[in-house]
Design a protein around this motif. Structure first.
Motif, PDB file in Angstrom:
ATOM      1  N   LEU B  47      29.845  55.704 -33.399  1.00 13.14           N
ATOM      2  CA  LEU B  47      30.737  56.070 -31.734  1.00 13.14           C
ATOM      3  C   LEU B  47      29.065  55.597 -30.615  1.00 13.14           C
ATOM      4  O   LEU B  47      28.070  55.473 -30.865  1.00 13.14           O
ATOM      5  CB  LEU B  47      30.656  57.895 -30.754  1.00 13.14           C
ATOM      6  CG  LEU B  47      32.066  58.347 -31.249  1.00 13.14           C
ATOM      7  CD1 LEU B  47      32.435  57.751 -32.849  1.00 13.14           C
ATOM      8  CD2 LEU B  47      32.113  59.146 -30.871  1.00 13.14           C
ATOM      9  N   GLY B  48      30.115  54.719 -29.357  1.00 13.75           N
ATOM     10  CA  GLY B  48      28.916  54.673 -29.238  1.00 13.75           C
ATOM     11  C   GLY B  48      29.310  54.940 -27.569  1.00 13.75           C
ATOM     12  O   GLY B  48      30.236  55.164 -26.887  1.00 13.75           O
ATOM     13  N   ILE B  49      27.889  56.044 -26.915  1.00 13.07           N
ATOM     14  CA  ILE B  49      28.847  57.039 -25.935  1.00 13.07           C
ATOM     15  C   ILE B  49      28.380  56.283 -24.150  1.00 13.07           C
ATOM     16  O   ILE B  49      26.746  56.258 -24.146  1.00 13.07           O
ATOM     17  CB  ILE B  49      27.906  58.636 -25.845  1.00 13.07           C
ATOM     18  CG1 ILE B  49      28.736  59.246 -27.096  1.00 13.07           C
ATOM     19  CG2 ILE B  49      28.664  59.544 -25.118  1.00 13.07           C
ATOM     20  CD1 ILE B  49      28.523  60.176 -27.537  1.00 13.07           C
ATOM     21  N   PHE B  50      28.952  56.221 -23.474  1.00  9.57           N
ATOM     22  CA  PHE B  50      28.257  56.018 -22.031  1.00  9.57           C
ATOM     23  C   PHE B  50      28.107  57.158 -21.088  1.00  9.57           C
ATOM     24  O   PHE B  50      28.854  57.502 -20.925  1.00  9.57           O
ATOM     25  CB  PHE B  50      29.466  55.015 -21.463  1.00  9.57           C
ATOM     26  CG  PHE B  50      28.878  53.398 -22.304  1.00  9.57           C
ATOM     27  CD1 PHE B  50      28.157  52.593 -21.576  1.00  9.57           C
ATOM     28  CD2 PHE B  50      29.946  53.474 -22.693  1.00  9.57           C
ATOM     29  CE1 PHE B  50      28.385  51.120 -21.984  1.00  9.57           C
ATOM     30  CE2 PHE B  50      29.703  51.895 -24.142  1.00  9.57           C
ATOM     31  CZ  PHE B  50      29.050  50.743 -23.080  1.00  9.57           C
ATOM     32  N   GLY B  51      26.987  57.942 -21.438  1.00 11.32           N
ATOM     33  CA  GLY B  51      26.829  58.441 -20.104  1.00 11.32           C
ATOM     34  C   GLY B  51      26.171  59.616 -20.897  1.00 11.32           C
ATOM     35  O   GLY B  51      26.947  60.021 -21.851  1.00 11.32           O
ATOM     36  N   GLY B  52      24.980  60.609 -20.679  1.00 18.82           N
ATOM     37  CA  GLY B  52      24.586  61.148 -21.593  1.00 18.82           C
ATOM     38  C   GLY B  52      24.075  62.585 -20.582  1.00 18.82           C
ATOM     39  O   GLY B  52      23.098  63.525 -20.629  1.00 18.82           O
ATOM     40  N   GLY B  53      25.016  62.709 -19.683  1.00 23.56           N
ATOM     41  CA  GLY B  53      24.775  64.144 -18.736  1.00 23.56           C
ATOM     42  C   GLY B  53      25.641  65.339 -19.342  1.00 23.56           C
ATOM     43  O   GLY B  53      25.908  65.378 -20.455  1.00 23.56           O
ATOM     44  N   THR B  54      26.328  66.085 -18.552  1.00 19.56           N
ATOM     45  CA  THR B  54      26.485  67.358 -18.729  1.00 19.56           C
ATOM     46  C   THR B  54      28.143  67.091 -19.692  1.00 19.56           C
ATOM     47  O   THR B  54      27.589  67.579 -20.853  1.00 19.56           O
ATOM     48  CB  THR B  54      27.850  67.942 -17.303  1.00 19.56           C
ATOM     49  OG1 THR B  54      26.813  68.129 -16.307  1.00 19.56           O
ATOM     50  CG2 THR B  54      27.763  68.610 -17.246  1.00 19.56           C
ATOM     51  N   ILE B  78      31.550  61.045 -38.618  1.00 19.87           N
ATOM     52  CA  ILE B  78      31.784  60.474 -37.219  1.00 19.87           C
ATOM     53  C   ILE B  78      30.383  60.450 -36.775  1.00 19.87           C
ATOM     54  O   ILE B  78      29.641  61.948 -36.836  1.00 19.87           O
ATOM     55  CB  ILE B  78      32.862  62.382 -36.351  1.00 19.87           C
ATOM     56  CG1 ILE B  78      34.380  61.491 -36.413  1.00 19.87           C
ATOM     57  CG2 ILE B  78      32.634  61.032 -34.500  1.00 19.87           C
ATOM     58  CD1 ILE B  78      35.092  62.337 -35.844  1.00 19.87           C
ATOM     59  N   GLU B  79      30.153  59.586 -36.121  1.00 19.45           N
ATOM     60  CA  GLU B  79      28.130  59.472 -36.153  1.00 19.45           C
ATOM     61  C   GLU B  79      28.156  58.558 -34.764  1.00 19.45           C
ATOM     62  O   GLU B  79      28.754  57.809 -34.279  1.00 19.45           O
ATOM     63  CB  GLU B  79      27.192  58.606 -37.619  1.00 19.45           C
ATOM     64  CG  GLU B  79      26.474  58.063 -37.051  1.00 19.45           C
ATOM     65  CD  GLU B  79      25.655  57.399 -37.578  1.00 19.45           C
ATOM     66  OE1 GLU B  79      25.832  57.046 -39.397  1.00 19.45           O
ATOM     67  OE2 GLU B  79      24.634  56.568 -37.486  1.00 19.45           O
ATOM     68  N   VAL B  80      27.239  59.825 -33.623  1.00 16.73           N
ATOM     69  CA  VAL B  80      26.782  58.852 -32.765  1.00 16.73           C
ATOM     70  C   VAL B  80      25.466  57.884 -33.217  1.00 16.73           C
ATOM     71  O   VAL B  80      24.226  58.444 -32.707  1.00 16.73           O
ATOM     72  CB  VAL B  80      26.568  59.940 -31.067  1.00 16.73           C
ATOM     73  CG1 VAL B  80      26.008  59.795 -30.437  1.00 16.73           C
ATOM     74  CG2 VAL B  80      27.647  61.025 -31.646  1.00 16.73           C
ATOM     75  N   ALA B  81      26.022  56.618 -32.795  1.00 16.54           N
ATOM     76  CA  ALA B  81      24.858  55.835 -33.363  1.00 16.54           C
ATOM     77  C   ALA B  81      24.109  55.093 -31.835  1.00 16.54           C
ATOM     78  O   ALA B  81      23.235  55.510 -31.998  1.00 16.54           O
ATOM     79  CB  ALA B  81      25.954  54.633 -33.556  1.00 16.54           C
ATOM     80  N   LYS B  82      25.036  55.178 -30.741  1.00 13.29           N
ATOM     81  CA  LYS B  82      23.799  55.269 -29.388  1.00 13.29           C
ATOM     82  C   LYS B  82      24.940  55.634 -28.170  1.00 13.29           C
ATOM     83  O   LYS B  82      25.848  55.734 -27.763  1.00 13.29           O
ATOM     84  CB  LYS B  82      24.301  53.915 -29.256  1.00 13.29           C
ATOM     85  CG  LYS B  82      23.342  52.646 -30.493  1.00 13.29           C
ATOM     86  CD  LYS B  82      23.181  51.286 -29.808  1.00 13.29           C
ATOM     87  CE  LYS B  82      23.322  49.871 -30.591  1.00 13.29           C
ATOM     88  NZ  LYS B  82      23.389  48.434 -30.826  1.00 13.29           N
ATOM     89  N   ILE B  83      23.243  56.285 -27.334  1.00 16.24           N
ATOM     90  CA  ILE B  83      24.044  56.487 -26.027  1.00 16.24           C
ATOM     91  C   ILE B  83      23.305  55.913 -25.025  1.00 16.24           C
ATOM     92  O   ILE B  83      22.495  55.234 -24.848  1.00 16.24           O
ATOM     93  CB  ILE B  83      23.779  57.702 -25.820  1.00 16.24           C
ATOM     94  CG1 ILE B  83      24.499  59.124 -26.793  1.00 16.24           C
ATOM     95  CG2 ILE B  83      24.004  58.880 -24.239  1.00 16.24           C
ATOM     96  CD1 ILE B  83      23.008  60.173 -27.258  1.00 16.24           C
ATOM     97  N   CYS B  84      24.099  55.531 -24.118  1.00 16.03           N
ATOM     98  CA  CYS B  84      24.527  54.116 -22.931  1.00 16.03           C
ATOM     99  C   CYS B  84      23.828  55.115 -21.337  1.00 16.03           C
ATOM    100  O   CYS B  84      24.921  55.762 -21.798  1.00 16.03           O
ATOM    101  CB  CYS B  84      24.678  53.148 -22.981  1.00 16.03           C
ATOM    102  SG  CYS B  84      24.642  52.114 -21.429  1.00 16.03           S
TER     103      CYS B  84
END
Lengths: 476, 476
Positions: B47-54, B78-84
């Motif tokens: 997974l690439g997640i856009f947004g590291g807030g709430t 299921i792996e969080v690979a990157k957070i933008c």
């Protein structure tokens, strides 16, 4: 619930242009063509339905009505190939699709290799079980609406499924008819942890309680009304005794907590002891009475549960669930409180749930996890703390309040308040004790002591108050 | 809703033996091994997640906590690979998983071919749209919680999807946070026909209305309270003006009726005109006031809709939906009435909905039909019949009742009753007309005529009564 809210008048002069200017049809085509990429020319799913009664007829009707849409949605045509009934000569209240064979012989469906999905809506737990097991053995998918079968044999069915890797099994309609509670339990909570579920999960008793509360009916009048409207069985014991609710609670506990409990172990009190008097007191307290099934995680190790009439406050979402409607509330870590309200029975609500299972199978959706794996190693316990409503019938005498106080003190039952309606008969009066939060066992012991006293008429009735902060709120 | 119901006491002496004697673990193993047959050794979903807030933080926390279960359930890790994020140096309120890269550069995710699922929880409609479109172009699955984006661009996104056969798109969290209403619309109703949906779909205003009703607060006090608790934005216009509810209603209309309406065309009245007085009158009538979005099939050709405060009777399931809670009721042919109540916003409810999408994608569940195909060729109309509540502020004068009667008669508005609280000021009083079922347009015309009269102070306020049989029921 609300039957119809507003009716709208079509005024063509105020028509929006949006539907012509925005690409709505394109979007529809988009996804269907997208689906078609992977699902072009998929084979027809051929159904064999066991049971041509209320629910079976509803299923056939919906499939006939929606066949083009289902094809678009799943890629497969869905065809009712055969229907197995007790008496094939009996006239049906639905149109048998052309080409569909009506038979009385189970094997006409079970031995037909062209039928790849079996829908079991015949009821019962003997033949129905045979049919389900044989169908799974033959690699056919199975959809059932049979609560009794699920409550009795779900673990065994799951074991059977293990030996039949080609077959899938769905039972959405088996609990709370039209409420998609099985799918919700399986799909809305994989990332969540359920703390508690509580529900009005028997339509007949909720109809009766509504009639007693809103219509001022007696228990017997309410039961007669429920029978006349077809909500109560000829022998209403399963409903009014709380046993039907308990069967459903057991299935929901398995889904919510992964725990498998022997039904008999779940404390069960029906509505037979309730009187008009209890509704008068409930009104005095500002709420009403509902038959509720409750299951709750006590700690990481244990789950407790019961079926009982409960006092429900007026701001509880269960309090406005009236008539034969069902409701389930789930309390969980992520979602906090989620409530699902809908029709718990009836031809089309139940058929609709079967249809959702059939469509999901035709779409090829993967087998949902049967229940939360957190259940591994959990144990069931049968006691709980609550605020309690205790109703005592009495013949007037001196010293009642003192004796109540002594008995409650002896068993550690802290009294919040004592309610007394105007007394019309000195030999047949009643009052209500509302306790602070206390263990069920203490209330049982106090009730048993009360029953020994001369002035106490008949058994003492008690029920939980479905909100532990209620006493606090009332004290402000 | 109810925060905690009962607490339970673990009493080991009463433990059931069921969990040891019944094959619960076996059943669990059964399905997982069944799943494994088809899903053994499936690749990790990155997974690439856009947004590291709430919301982003909530998603990461749940994935970390449940990773073993998700693997069991879907076959995939299921792996969080990157957070933008906007500022990678900022301290997060969650633990960044080991190996996960935090970046400020969109392309670090979009150009990374090993990332096959993008989660967009950054908000906004410009960069977010770019991110979603680029991710789909690259064949990545997309999950979003972005209501603004969906309300604005869903048709365009669906068009884009058509060109990206490898990619899937999910947006459960975009409407009503934790309530699984998108999936319900897509999965519970394929065999059904929706007649109407109505909902409390804005948490801020429902919190304020509850505070005005139960707490006796003024509008300004309720708004200040909502702001202090974070329910209201710095500029609360979108909430209190009803516009946020309207955006959600538009999305729900698309799902329920397959109709795509320009938001601006949906009549929208917020809660800014409501006063304490209206709650006094609502109490006199036995109910309360809720901000409700309503959409209804008028006939086979047309759908009407509005957002407005509505008078709600006390036996309506919406009436006990208090605080920031949301609720949606669907009236349909098969299921009759279905109501879903839950948290409309917040970290974990919203993250939970994203997680459900992520898990469904990892399981490989097929793309749901975006909406009911019945929408093809439907048009939107902007008028409806209803019982109305009309509140007039006035300076006392002779002939008011006669003039009311004349104006209503002129426009065909049949009056059911006139309500009058004790008058405390002759120059600043108010009364309420309750109408029979009449067209909205007639009420508009009557209101406009009232406003011309000398004794009428300021604008006339009117709202629908959310049950067309209410007047009949009150007349009994």
């Amino acid at each position: 619930m609300r039957k119809a809210l507003l009716s709208f008048l079509a005024v063509s002069a105020t028509c929006s242009n949006a539907f012509t200017s925005l690409p709505q049809n394109r979007a529809f085509t988009a996804t269907s063509s997208k689906s078609s990429l992977s699902m072009a020319d998929l084979p027809v799913r051929k159904l064999g339905i066991f049971g041509g009664g209320t629910v079976g007829g509803g299923i056939v009707e919906i499939i006939q009505k929606k066949q083009d849409y289902f094809k678009e949605l799943t890629g497969h045509g869905i065809e009712v190939a055969k229907i197995c009934v007790r008496d094939a000569s009996k006239k049906r209240d639905f149109d048998v699709p052309s080409g569909c064979i009506v038979t009385e012989n189970y094997d006409d469906i079970l031995d037909d290799d062209s039928i790849d999905m079996v829908v079991e809506v015949m009821g019962g737990t003997t033949d129905a079980k045979d049919v389900v097991f044989k169908a799974l053995s033959k690699g056919k998918d199975v959809v059932t609406a049979n609560k009794a079968l699920i409550a009795k044999d779900l673990p065994e069915i799951e074991e059977k499924l293990e030996q039949c890797p080609g077959a899938e099994f769905r039972y959405e309609a088996a609990v709370c008819g039209g409420i998609p509670i099985i799918r919700s339990m399986q799909s809305d909570f994989p990332g969540d942890d359920i703390d508690m579920l509580s529900g009005i999960i028997n339509g007949c008793t909720n109809f009766m309680l509504t009639s007693m509360d809103k219509g001022g009916k007696s228990y017997d009048e309410a039961l007669a009304e429920a029978s006349a409207l077809g909500y109560a069985e000829a022998d209403p014991t399963l409903d009014v005794g709380g046993f039907d609710a308990r069967s459903k609670l057991r299935i929901l506990m398995r889904l919510a907590f992964g725990i498998d409990v022997d039904e008999e172990d779940i404390a069960c009190r029906g509505i037979t002891e309730l009187s008009k008097l209890d509704f008068d007191y409930a009104k005095m307290m500002g709420g009403t009475i509902k038959l509720v099934g409750v299951a709750k995680k006590v700690d990481e190790e244990s789950v407790a549960a019961f079926v009982s009439p409960c006092y429900v406050t007026s701001d509880d979402s269960l309090s406005s669930v009236n008539g034969a409607t069902n409701a389930v509330e789930v309390i969980s870590s992520n979602l906090q409180s989620s409530t699902y309200i809908g029709q718990g029975a009836g031809r089309y609500p139940t058929a609709n749930s079967c249809i959702n299972d059939i469509v999901a199978l035709a779409k090829g959706d993967k087998a949902p996890m049967p229940f939360n794996p957190f259940g591994k190693g959990k144990k069931f316990v049968n006691s709980y703390d609550s605020v309690f409503y205790i109703r005592l019938s009495y013949t007037d005498a001196l010293g009642i309040t003192r004796q109540c106080g002594e008995i409650c003190e002896k068993h550690g039952v802290s009294i919040h308040s004592i309610l007394q309606n105007p007394v019309t008969s000195k030999t047949d009066a009643a009052f209500v004790l509302v306790t602070e939060k206390v263990p069920l066992d203490s209330v049982k012991k106090a009730a048993s002591d009360f029953e020994e006293l001369d002035w106490c008429n008949g058994p003492v009735f008690y029920m939980p108050v479905l909100r532990e902060d209620w006493v606090e709120a009332m004290s402000v």
